[in-house]
Scaffold this motif. Structure first.
Motif, PDB file in Angstrom:
ATOM      1  N   CYS A 241      30.550  19.343 120.546  1.00 17.42           N
ATOM      2  CA  CYS A 241      31.079  19.368 119.582  1.00 17.42           C
ATOM      3  C   CYS A 241      31.526  17.763 118.889  1.00 17.42           C
ATOM      4  N   GLY A 242      31.633  17.507 117.692  1.00 13.40           N
ATOM      5  CA  GLY A 242      32.042  16.384 117.105  1.00 13.40           C
ATOM      6  C   GLY A 242      32.907  16.674 115.831  1.00 13.40           C
ATOM      7  N   PHE A 243      33.457  15.575 115.287  1.00 14.32           N
ATOM      8  CA  PHE A 243      34.322  15.630 114.258  1.00 14.32           C
ATOM      9  C   PHE A 243      34.370  14.220 113.396  1.00 14.32           C
ATOM     10  N   ALA A 244      34.206  14.401 112.256  1.00 14.76           N
ATOM     11  CA  ALA A 244      34.158  13.363 111.273  1.00 14.76           C
ATOM     12  C   ALA A 244      35.027  13.205 109.981  1.00 14.76           C
ATOM     13  N   THR A 245      35.813  12.032 110.032  1.00 16.91           N
ATOM     14  CA  THR A 245      36.617  12.171 108.885  1.00 16.91           C
ATOM     15  C   THR A 245      37.015  10.661 108.745  1.00 16.91           C
ATOM     16  N   ASN A 246      38.056  10.084 108.097  1.00 15.99           N
ATOM     17  CA  ASN A 246      38.827   8.831 107.881  1.00 15.99           C
ATOM     18  C   ASN A 246      40.067   8.443 108.571  1.00 15.99           C
ATOM     19  N   PHE A 247      40.346   7.472 108.731  1.00 15.52           N
ATOM     20  CA  PHE A 247      41.759   7.428 109.552  1.00 15.52           C
ATOM     21  C   PHE A 247      42.407   6.139 108.673  1.00 15.52           C
ATOM     22  N   ALA A 248      43.947   6.037 108.872  1.00 19.41           N
ATOM     23  CA  ALA A 248      44.599   5.083 108.198  1.00 19.41           C
ATOM     24  C   ALA A 248      45.935   5.033 109.488  1.00 19.41           C
ATOM     25  N   TYR A 249      45.737   3.952 110.078  1.00 22.47           N
ATOM     26  CA  TYR A 249      46.940   3.673 111.105  1.00 22.47           C
ATOM     27  C   TYR A 249      47.726   2.356 110.737  1.00 22.47           C
ATOM     28  N   ARG A 250      49.157   2.476 111.042  1.00 24.55           N
ATOM     29  CA  ARG A 250      49.808   1.394 110.531  1.00 24.55           C
ATOM     30  C   ARG A 250      50.812   1.203 111.913  1.00 24.55           C
ATOM     31  N   SER A 251      51.453   0.169 111.647  1.00 19.47           N
ATOM     32  CA  SER A 251      52.546  -0.328 112.684  1.00 19.47           C
ATOM     33  C   SER A 251      53.780   0.353 112.700  1.00 19.47           C
ATOM     34  N   GLU A 252      54.123   0.743 111.345  1.00 22.01           N
ATOM     35  CA  GLU A 252      55.032   1.442 110.878  1.00 22.01           C
ATOM     36  C   GLU A 252      54.745   2.903 110.968  1.00 22.01           C
TER      37      GLU A 252
END
Length: 204
Positions: free
Chosen positions: A190-201
């Motif tokens: 299996c696999g999975f595709a999407t987007n991401f947005a990480y922050r320090s807060e």
């Protein structure tokens, strides 16, 4: 406290059968791995990023590792690969962010599970996060190719990019990792595709 933020596209594979039982499907919580342990490769294409004034845009990061469902705490044992085009400040920032050493969303969503880091290496990384042409290459260490979406009538999400980022489950035709002590070669997992947005807060 360090100020940082990274966002872009995300693609992962693991040795589970699709749809990966770790996923949330229609809001229902996931469970144990298909075969009792998870062997994975995760990839992030940072389209926009910064850390304490260092520009991290247009750089790639890949992580490979595994964990055992039956081990107490299921600690991850991983290797991290950083785009070999990264400057030294970029390398240091990306390493600390994606290993969770700067806290924030990466620590909260996945890096807190890391129990051992085998390697942190520069690698010639080529990612394709284009639908039906998903791939991950990191020098000779990782080779992944996927082209087959998996139909679902309910939203599928994954905790690593975050459940606010529904994505698409896929089947990977090829999933190879070879970087001692990590070594495996799977087909049709299996696999999975999407987007991401990480922050320090981290949002409360």
């Amino acid at each position: 406290m360090h100020d940082w933020a990274v966002s872009g596209s995300y693609f992962e594979v693991c040795n589970c059968e699709a749809i990966c039982p770790c996923r949330s499907v229609g809001g229902a919580l996931g469970g144990r791995s298909t075969y009792g342990d998870c062997r994975f490769a995760l990839s992030w294409l940072v389209i926009d990023g910064r850390a304490d004034g260092v520009d991290l845009s247009n750089r790639s990061v890949v992580m490979a590792g595994w964990y055992d469902d039956n081990e107490d705490g299921s600690p991850w044992r991983v290797a991290l690969y950083i785009d070999d085009r990264a400057s030294d400040p970029q390398f240091d920032a990306l390493t600390s962010i994606f290993l969770g050493r700067r806290g924030g969303a990466t620590f909260e969503q996945f890096a807190r599970a890391i129990g051992e880091v085998h390697n942190v290496l520069r690698a010639d990384i080529t990612l394709s996060h284009v639908r039906r042409r998903w791939s991950i290459r990191a020098s000779t260490f990782i080779d992944v190719a996927a082209s087959t979406p998996v139909a679902s009538d309910q939203p599928v999400t994954c905790g690593i990019p975050g459940h606010k980022h529904p994505g698409e489950e896929v089947v990977a035709e090829r999933f190879m990792v070879e970087d001692d002590p990590l070594s495996w070669d799977f087909r049709g997992r299996c696999g999975f595709a999407t987007n991401f947005a990480y922050r320090s807060e981290v949002e409360a």
